[in-house]
Write a protein that holds these residues in place. Structure first.
Motif, PDB file in Angstrom:
ATOM      1  N   GLY A 165       0.468  -1.500  -0.407  1.00  0.00           N
ATOM      2  CA  GLY A 165      -0.106   0.324   0.340  1.00  0.00           C
ATOM      3  C   GLY A 165       0.791   0.940   0.199  1.00  0.00           C
ATOM      4  O   GLY A 165       1.773   1.640  -0.979  1.00  0.00           O
ATOM      5  N   THR A 166       0.871   2.088   0.915  1.00  0.00           N
ATOM      6  CA  THR A 166       1.589   3.628   0.568  1.00  0.00           C
ATOM      7  C   THR A 166       2.901   3.285   2.119  1.00  0.00           C
ATOM      8  O   THR A 166       1.682   2.746   3.390  1.00  0.00           O
ATOM      9  N   PHE A 167       3.126   4.043   2.698  1.00  0.00           N
ATOM     10  CA  PHE A 167       4.264   3.782   4.052  1.00  0.00           C
ATOM     11  C   PHE A 167       3.601   5.315   4.567  1.00  0.00           C
ATOM     12  O   PHE A 167       3.795   6.221   3.963  1.00  0.00           O
ATOM     13  N   HIS A 168       2.725   5.216   5.419  1.00  0.00           N
ATOM     14  CA  HIS A 168       1.973   5.964   5.759  1.00  0.00           C
ATOM     15  C   HIS A 168       2.087   6.651   7.205  1.00  0.00           C
ATOM     16  O   HIS A 168       2.118   7.959   7.821  1.00  0.00           O
ATOM     17  N   PRO A 169       3.008   6.787   8.567  1.00  0.00           N
ATOM     18  CA  PRO A 169       3.244   7.035   9.693  1.00  0.00           C
ATOM     19  C   PRO A 169       3.647   8.798   9.249  1.00  0.00           C
ATOM     20  O   PRO A 169       4.348   8.830   8.805  1.00  0.00           O
ATOM     21  N   GLY A 189      -1.186  -3.421   3.684  1.00  0.00           N
ATOM     22  CA  GLY A 189      -1.633  -2.844   2.970  1.00  0.00           C
ATOM     23  C   GLY A 189      -0.556  -1.453   2.978  1.00  0.00           C
ATOM     24  O   GLY A 189       0.026  -1.136   2.728  1.00  0.00           O
ATOM     25  N   ASN A 190      -1.341  -0.738   3.902  1.00  0.00           N
ATOM     26  CA  ASN A 190      -0.411   0.877   4.333  1.00  0.00           C
ATOM     27  C   ASN A 190      -0.152   0.045   5.787  1.00  0.00           C
ATOM     28  O   ASN A 190       0.060  -0.800   6.321  1.00  0.00           O
ATOM     29  N   ILE A 191       1.595   1.331   6.504  1.00  0.00           N
ATOM     30  CA  ILE A 191       1.698   0.508   7.683  1.00  0.00           C
ATOM     31  C   ILE A 191       1.561   2.244   7.948  1.00  0.00           C
ATOM     32  O   ILE A 191       1.487   3.155   6.914  1.00  0.00           O
ATOM     33  N   GLU A 192       0.897   1.845   9.362  1.00  0.00           N
ATOM     34  CA  GLU A 192       0.046   3.137   9.907  1.00  0.00           C
ATOM     35  C   GLU A 192       1.148   3.177  11.242  1.00  0.00           C
ATOM     36  O   GLU A 192       1.042   1.511  11.532  1.00  0.00           O
ATOM     37  N   THR A 193       0.752   4.340  12.469  1.00  0.00           N
ATOM     38  CA  THR A 193       0.856   4.546  13.413  1.00  0.00           C
ATOM     39  C   THR A 193      -0.569   5.114  13.855  1.00  0.00           C
ATOM     40  O   THR A 193      -0.364   6.019  12.906  1.00  0.00           O
ATOM     41  N   ALA A 194      -0.523   5.071  14.670  1.00  0.00           N
ATOM     42  CA  ALA A 194      -1.751   5.884  16.241  1.00  0.00           C
ATOM     43  C   ALA A 194      -1.485   5.903  17.738  1.00  0.00           C
ATOM     44  O   ALA A 194      -0.663   4.699  18.366  1.00  0.00           O
ATOM     45  N   ILE A 195      -2.163   6.825  17.803  1.00  0.00           N
ATOM     46  CA  ILE A 195      -2.504   6.225  19.603  1.00  0.00           C
ATOM     47  C   ILE A 195      -4.165   6.688  20.206  1.00  0.00           C
ATOM     48  O   ILE A 195      -4.531   7.155  19.336  1.00  0.00           O
ATOM     49  N   LEU A 196      -3.764   5.306  20.951  1.00  0.00           N
ATOM     50  CA  LEU A 196      -5.062   5.546  21.305  1.00  0.00           C
ATOM     51  C   LEU A 196      -5.332   5.409  23.310  1.00  0.00           C
ATOM     52  O   LEU A 196      -4.218   5.155  24.205  1.00  0.00           O
ATOM     53  N   GLY A 248     -18.112   3.946  25.466  1.00  0.00           N
ATOM     54  CA  GLY A 248     -18.717   2.984  25.580  1.00  0.00           C
ATOM     55  C   GLY A 248     -19.622   3.408  26.892  1.00  0.00           C
ATOM     56  O   GLY A 248     -19.254   4.441  27.166  1.00  0.00           O
ATOM     57  N   HIS A 249     -19.989   2.706  27.776  1.00  0.00           N
ATOM     58  CA  HIS A 249     -20.200   2.982  28.959  1.00  0.00           C
ATOM     59  C   HIS A 249     -20.036   4.258  30.364  1.00  0.00           C
ATOM     60  O   HIS A 249     -20.620   4.931  30.850  1.00  0.00           O
ATOM     61  N   GLN A 250     -18.974   3.717  30.632  1.00  0.00           N
ATOM     62  CA  GLN A 250     -18.031   4.766  31.665  1.00  0.00           C
ATOM     63  C   GLN A 250     -16.808   5.230  30.547  1.00  0.00           C
ATOM     64  O   GLN A 250     -16.042   5.908  31.445  1.00  0.00           O
ATOM     65  N   HIS A 251     -16.474   5.105  29.447  1.00  0.00           N
ATOM     66  CA  HIS A 251     -14.769   5.534  29.820  1.00  0.00           C
ATOM     67  C   HIS A 251     -15.300   5.738  27.764  1.00  0.00           C
ATOM     68  O   HIS A 251     -16.372   5.316  27.369  1.00  0.00           O
ATOM     69  N   SER A 252     -14.272   6.678  27.385  1.00  0.00           N
ATOM     70  CA  SER A 252     -14.307   6.654  26.218  1.00  0.00           C
ATOM     71  C   SER A 252     -12.645   6.571  25.516  1.00  0.00           C
ATOM     72  O   SER A 252     -11.942   7.147  26.513  1.00  0.00           O
ATOM     73  N   TYR A 253     -12.718   6.708  24.221  1.00  0.00           N
ATOM     74  CA  TYR A 253     -11.052   6.443  23.690  1.00  0.00           C
ATOM     75  C   TYR A 253     -10.806   7.430  21.812  1.00  0.00           C
ATOM     76  O   TYR A 253     -12.017   7.063  21.653  1.00  0.00           O
ATOM     77  N   CYS A 254      -9.936   7.739  22.054  1.00  0.00           N
ATOM     78  CA  CYS A 254     -10.034   8.314  20.632  1.00  0.00           C
ATOM     79  C   CYS A 254      -8.720   7.939  20.385  1.00  0.00           C
ATOM     80  O   CYS A 254      -7.384   7.350  21.032  1.00  0.00           O
ATOM     81  N   LEU A 255      -8.179   7.627  19.017  1.00  0.00           N
ATOM     82  CA  LEU A 255      -7.883   6.604  17.935  1.00  0.00           C
ATOM     83  C   LEU A 255      -7.028   8.110  17.874  1.00  0.00           C
ATOM     84  O   LEU A 255      -7.989   8.471  16.154  1.00  0.00           O
ATOM     85  N   TYR A 256      -5.849   8.250  17.027  1.00  0.00           N
ATOM     86  CA  TYR A 256      -5.461   9.860  15.962  1.00  0.00           C
ATOM     87  C   TYR A 256      -4.348   9.258  15.776  1.00  0.00           C
ATOM     88  O   TYR A 256      -3.660   8.469  16.536  1.00  0.00           O
ATOM     89  N   GLY A 257      -3.779   9.999  14.580  1.00  0.00           N
ATOM     90  CA  GLY A 257      -2.580   9.027  14.446  1.00  0.00           C
ATOM     91  C   GLY A 257      -2.528   9.219  12.559  1.00  0.00           C
ATOM     92  O   GLY A 257      -3.531  10.633  12.133  1.00  0.00           O
ATOM     93  N   SER A 258      -2.075   8.719  12.211  1.00  0.00           N
ATOM     94  CA  SER A 258      -1.751   8.393  10.104  1.00  0.00           C
ATOM     95  C   SER A 258      -2.984   7.531   9.632  1.00  0.00           C
ATOM     96  O   SER A 258      -3.444   8.035   8.507  1.00  0.00           O
TER      97      SER A 258
END
Length: 725
Positions: free
Chosen positions: A83-87, A308-315, A283-293
């Motif tokens: 795919g693409t190198f995407h980080p 596919g792609n090569i990706e990096t993300a923070i949760l 969720g019922h008690q928590h929220s989560y956020c994934l962001y990055g490439s």
């Protein structure tokens, strides 16, 4: 996340806020070399970064031709994937210090200054780091380690830069504890979205998604729905979005999911492109956020291992359902409901990642006057095949050069003439050409030529220490850095031709201008004209020019209007710097004893009048006494080192006697009879004082200094003097 929770921040300002670093690693999809060289590279030079590596997608690697410094002041390489190198990651490491810039921004002007991006920064070493920062830094280090282990970067030279940066990061954060509230994710081993669903231990009730690129089949949305998510809010720019899943939206609604469509734009700049990507799960008690490439595509979220792609993300994880609502409810945006019909049909177009029928070059290095090329896939040529190395300047397509190559083990080597070396002083691409009689020539793919070692500024801490001591401390480190290979004198000649004790400072770190320090690496921009490299530089000429420059500074000290105490300290420090420089030069040339004679004149002309002035004014402050004491210790040591060198290297001892008489008559005697008496009795050098003086020469492996040897030497010197008088 970003500045005050906004989905963008001033990345330039963030980079300039760094104090110093040894290595800089940039991971990006799009790469704009002109922007990088004009903005980021100047800042990196002011930080003293020694080696910089940019990893990008192969399509961007092939297009990156608008460059003036590639291969000389920084390395560029690509990471192969179907795919693409995407980080999008910037990592800077120094001794005990790490800085990570992370987010959705590419290494382009649009990514750093124009687009709306989601960005974050993490730091260790200059403040008390949070567990989240430690987790993010460790995650980036783990990703780089995976790239190293899987040999995704084929160049061994570039792998070495990655290893050094990785080791420095691990050493910095050793023993520091992270947290599960922040996880750094990548897809080299497993897909990102399934990994997230395994991490989240509660049912996902709602998803808010910002993404400029989508999967037209909506596969990530369907996976979330299958995991129990029943409500979606999708934020897009209808005229700019690509690959939006028009057909998948009704399918989701038929299963009972609620899908809300929202147009999102910046309040003050409605036409500004929002390139940031965020997946907020509640969720019922928590929220989560994934962001990055990762965009919301199959290639980004549902593939692994380069399929596919090569990706990096923070949760990130937060307590409560509203933990990340600030990202999409900020006053910076206007958000309006829209319907599916208002969203344009437009599909992303990505460049081909491979060029068929060509051979990859794994490594292309310039070592002194040799170009050494290693292939990734092809075996040795046939016995009748001639191998040529072809060089070209992409910015000047009519300029190219060709040299015959021979095979040495797994490398093809070409010997360059002076014209070839000069040709490679600019960013150069190289490829191999296999010519067999009666057959069509086979050519490899072009690859950027890298120098074996990129010479830049010394580390900033070395600059600061040198500035503080008039280069009495730190000069050997710089000389060793620039003079590792005797045949590669360009960097050292630039350093010495700009050697000036009075201008070793930097402009304010908030300025966009390049550093004002005259200590520049080859080819760096400056308001002053960069010295042209010597066509056939000789060590003697380089050294003599440097000595003349330092000598002028020393001679100014004797007539300076500053206090005698300060003039003495400056002069002594400068002379020690000059003495170390001469000593380093002589040890490497083995045939320049007259350099010692040159080193004595500025010392005699500057320090002696100052000492006389101090004695006349009867100044005996503690600082002055310490300097004079240091002077009394160093002079016999210098005398000993000169003789030690001469007796081992020069048979004609006439010059030895000259040096002995000069040091004794001009300096040792005027320093007082008590001093001579202590020298004669061998009591002047206490073990403590001797060790302190000896440490000045710890960078020289060639000398073996001992208290006994030096004391006996001085006694013999005094006896010789008394006999001659």
């Amino acid at each position: 996340m970003g500045e005050r929770g906004k989905p963008e921040q001033n990345l330039r300002k963030n980079l300039r806020g760094i104090d110093e670093a040894d290595y800089a690693i940039f991971l990006t999809f799009n790469f704009d070399p002109a922007f990088f060289e004009n903005v980021a590279l100047k800042t990196l030079s002011s930080l003293g970064v020694r080696e910089t590596l940019v990893l990008t997608d192969i399509s961007e690697y092939q297009r990156s031709t608008d460059t003036n410094h590639l291969g000389h002041r920084y390395y560029l390489d690509y990471v192969p994937t179907s795919g693409t190198f995407h980080p999008k990651v910037c990592l800077l490491s120094g001794p005990g210090y790490v800085k990570v810039l992370f987010g959705s921004f590419n290494l382009t002007n649009r990514g750093w200054d124009k687009n709306g991006e989601i960005a974050d920064s993490f730091e260790f070493g200059h403040h008390e780091s949070t567990p989240e920062e430690i987790s993010a830094i460790r995650g980036v280090a783990s990703f780089i380690d995976e790239i190293i282990k899987t040999e995704l970067v084929s160049s061994q030279r570039h792998q070495e830069v990655l290893r050094k940066a990785h080791e420095e990061v691990l050493e910095a954060v050793e023993g520091q504890a992270g947290t599960d509230a922040l996880r750094f994710l990548h897809n080299l081993q497993s897909p990102i979205l399934p990994n997230i669903l395994d991490i989240i231990e509660e049912e996902i009730e709602e998803a808010h998604i910002i993404s400029p690129f989508w999967d037209e089949k909506g596969e990530p949305l369907k996976m979330l729905a299958e995991a129990g998510c029943s409500s979606f809010q999708l934020y897009i720019q209808p005229e700019k979005v690509r690959g939006f899943p028009h057909e998948a939206i009704p399918e989701l609604e038929e299963t009972g999911c609620k899908v809300g469509l929202r147009e999102i734009n910046f309040s003050e700049e409605p036409t500004r492109f929002i390139h940031g990507k965020a997946l907020i799960l509640k969720g019922h008690q928590h929220s989560y956020c994934l962001y990055g490439s990762p965009n919301l595509t199959r290639a980004a979220l549902l593939t692994a291992g380069g399929e596919g792609n090569i990706e990096t993300a923070i949760l990130r994880k937060a307590l409560g359902r509203d933990g990340f609502d600030h990202l999409i409810s900020s006053d910076s945006f206007t958000i309006e409901k829209i319907d599916l019909k208002s969203i344009a049909y437009s599909y992303p177009k990505f460049p081909d990642a491979e060029i068929r029928g060509e051979i990859n070059i794994q490594e292309a290095l310039l070592k002194e006057k040799q170009i050494r090329v290693k292939l990734k896939d092809k075996g040795p040529p046939g016995p009748d095949t001639q191998v040529n190395v072809q060089l070209t300047h992409p910015k000047k397509k009519d300029e190219d050069s060709k040299y015959l190559a021979r095979q040495e083990d797994d490398e093809f080597v070409s010997e360059l003439d002076e014209g070839g070396v000069e040709f490679c002083s600019e960013p150069t691409q190289v490829r191999l050409e296999f010519v067999t009689p009666g057959k069509e020539a086979i050519k490899t793919r072009w690859r950027w030529l890298s120098k074996d070692r990129i010479s830049g500024l010394p580390p900033r801490r070395t600059i600061r220490e040198g500035e503080r001591t008039e280069w009495r401390d730190g000069i050997i480190e710089v000389l060793e850095m620039y003079g590792e290979r005797p045949k590669d004198r360009l960097a050292l000649s630039h350093f010495l031709s700009n050697f000036d004790f009075t201008k070793l400072d930097y402009q304010d770190s908030d300025s966009d201008a390049p550093p004002s320090s005259p200590v520049r690496g080859p080819g760096e921009d400056s308001e002053e004209e960069t010295p042209k490299p010597l066509e056939t530089p000789e060590w003697e000429e380089i050294r003599e020019n440097a000595i003349k420059k330092i000598t002028r500074e020393l001679e100014k000290a004797a007539t300076s209007e500053e206090s005698p105490e300060l003039a003495l300290e400056r002069s002594f420090n400068r002379w020690m710097a000059l003495w170390k420089f001469v000593l380093w030069s002589v040890l490497r040339s083995k045939d320049r004893p007259r350099l010692f004679v040159k080193a004595r004149e500025p010392f005699k002309n500057s320090i002696k009048p100052i000492i006389n002035q101090l004695e006349h004014e009867q100044i005996h402050e503690q600082e002055v006494d310490a300097i004079i004491q240091d002077l009394r210790i160093q002079l016999p040591l210098v005398c000993f080192l000169i003789d030690d060198y001469y007796l081992n290297s020069v048979r004609d001892n006439v010059i030895v006697a000259v040096e002995k008489n000069w040091f004794i008559n001009e300096f040792l005697a005027p320093l007082g009879s008590d001093y001579l008496e202590k020298l004669r009795e061998g009591k002047f050098y206490s073990a403590e004082k001797f060790e302190a003086a000896k440490s000045e020469y710890s960078e020289f492996d060639e000398f073996s200094l001992s208290h006994t040897k030096v004391t006996r030497y001085i006694q013999r010197l005094l006896i010789q003097r008394s006999q001659s008088t």
